[in-house]
Design a protein around this motif. Structure first.
Motif, PDB file in Angstrom:
ATOM      1  N   MET A  93      -3.968   4.335   2.061  1.00 57.81           N
ATOM      2  CA  MET A  93      -5.257   3.363   1.653  1.00 57.81           C
ATOM      3  C   MET A  93      -5.966   2.974   3.195  1.00 57.81           C
ATOM      4  SD  MET A  93      -4.277   1.177  -1.504  1.00 57.81           S
ATOM      5  CE  MET A  93      -5.991   0.145  -1.334  1.00 57.81           C
ATOM      6  N   LEU A  96      -8.084   5.269   4.536  1.00 57.42           N
ATOM      7  CA  LEU A  96      -9.411   5.607   3.904  1.00 57.42           C
ATOM      8  C   LEU A  96     -10.362   4.326   3.798  1.00 57.42           C
ATOM      9  CD1 LEU A  96      -8.142   7.257   0.550  1.00 57.42           C
ATOM     10  CD2 LEU A  96      -9.049   8.452   2.441  1.00 57.42           C
ATOM     11  N   ILE A  97      -9.856   3.546   4.081  1.00 59.74           N
ATOM     12  CA  ILE A  97     -10.704   1.906   4.169  1.00 59.74           C
ATOM     13  C   ILE A  97     -11.387   2.074   5.532  1.00 59.74           C
ATOM     14  CG2 ILE A  97     -10.801  -0.335   4.351  1.00 59.74           C
ATOM     15  CD1 ILE A  97      -8.779  -0.178   2.013  1.00 59.74           C
ATOM     16  N   MET A 101     -14.362   3.944   3.034  1.00 58.40           N
ATOM     17  CA  MET A 101     -14.197   4.064   1.643  1.00 58.40           C
ATOM     18  C   MET A 101     -13.612   2.458   0.962  1.00 58.40           C
ATOM     19  SD  MET A 101     -11.717   6.387  -0.732  1.00 58.40           S
ATOM     20  CE  MET A 101     -12.313   7.781  -0.314  1.00 58.40           C
ATOM     21  N   LYS A 103     -12.144  -0.312  -1.121  1.00 56.76           N
ATOM     22  CA  LYS A 103     -10.474  -0.542  -1.237  1.00 56.76           C
ATOM     23  C   LYS A 103     -10.221  -0.054  -2.622  1.00 56.76           C
ATOM     24  CE  LYS A 103      -6.950  -3.969  -1.613  1.00 56.76           C
ATOM     25  NZ  LYS A 103      -6.590  -5.564  -1.596  1.00 56.76           N
ATOM     26  N   ALA A 106     -10.168   3.737  -2.604  1.00 55.33           N
ATOM     27  CA  ALA A 106      -9.074   4.207  -1.710  1.00 55.33           C
ATOM     28  C   ALA A 106      -7.833   4.167  -2.462  1.00 55.33           C
ATOM     29  CB  ALA A 106      -9.101   3.269  -0.295  1.00 55.33           C
ATOM     30  N   ASN A 109      -7.674   7.079  -4.613  1.00 49.35           N
ATOM     31  CA  ASN A 109      -7.795   8.550  -3.894  1.00 49.35           C
ATOM     32  C   ASN A 109      -6.795   8.849  -2.649  1.00 49.35           C
ATOM     33  OD1 ASN A 109     -10.088   9.585  -5.350  1.00 49.35           O
ATOM     34  ND2 ASN A 109     -11.027   7.574  -4.798  1.00 49.35           N
ATOM     35  N   THR A 110      -5.754   7.906  -2.577  1.00 52.49           N
ATOM     36  CA  THR A 110      -4.994   8.577  -1.514  1.00 52.49           C
ATOM     37  C   THR A 110      -4.351  10.005  -1.825  1.00 52.49           C
ATOM     38  OG1 THR A 110      -2.961   7.130  -2.437  1.00 52.49           O
ATOM     39  CG2 THR A 110      -4.514   6.174  -0.668  1.00 52.49           C
TER      40      THR A 110
END
Length: 193
Positions: A93, A96-97, A101, A103, A106, A109-110
């Motif tokens: 996460m 992605l953040i 992206m 929170k 994320a 979508n991990t």
């Protein structure tokens, strides 16, 4: 009929379970002393995304490790992989953040979460490899639970498993939808619509 304990099979029994077991057992003994016929049961929540999280983490990081190899009870080993899933999910996460992206996005979508979601879909479709892994890991957990139950003197007349009953509920929902009792609202649940 008294139902108590009711653990998930993705972690060991904890203090809350023990409290429920001791309360349920105590009530059953009081009722027996009163002359009632008592039927003690437990239902294990042995399916769903939380179970798949342990399975995915074990599959990705365990290198085939068994409870015997790890020197721990099976429910503790599976619980360790559930915790590891959470840690890896947080790491993914954060990446992605950092890449921009939100929170919330994320979280869903991990790569590890997507793998768990796919594993749940595969389990529900009856994929033999996924079901085999699920049976193996649940077997480890049930063996660990049994050791704890024996140690504290807990017993049940019947154990129920969500995996054996969830389709019945699904049929009721389908019937309610077809009769217009329920409505279908589109929303993402575990990445599914």
């Amino acid at each position: 009929m008294l139902e108590y304990a009711s653990p998930n099979t993705n972690k060991p029994l904890h203090l809350g379970h023990l409290r429920n077991i001791f309360l349920g057992w105590s009530v059953s003994e009081i009722l027996k002393q009163r002359g009632d016929e008592v039927f003690k049961s437990s239902i294990s929540n042995d399916r769903g995304i939380h179970i798949c999280k342990s399975m995915v983490a074990w599959e990705q990081f365990a290198n085939g490790q068994t409870p015997e190899q790890a020197g721990v009870k099976g429910d503790h080993l599976v619980g360790d992989y559930y915790v590891l899933f959470g840690a890896k999910h947080k790491e993914q996460m954060a990446s992605l953040i950092e890449a921009g992206m939100s929170k919330e996005d994320a979280d869903k979508n991990t790569p590890i979460m997507k793998a768990a979601q796919q594993m749940l879909v595969d389990w529900e479709r009856g994929d033999t490899a996924v079901v085999g892994l699920w049976e193996k890991m649940n077997g480890w957990v049930y063996e660990g639970f049994s050791k704890t139950y024996n140690r504290i003197g807990a017993d049940f007349d019947k154990n129920y498993y969500e995996s054996q009953t969830y389709l019945l509920g699904k049929e009721f929902v389908q019937e309610g939808l077809s009769k217009g009792v329920f409505i279908r609202k589109k929303m993402a649940v575990c990445g599914l619509i």
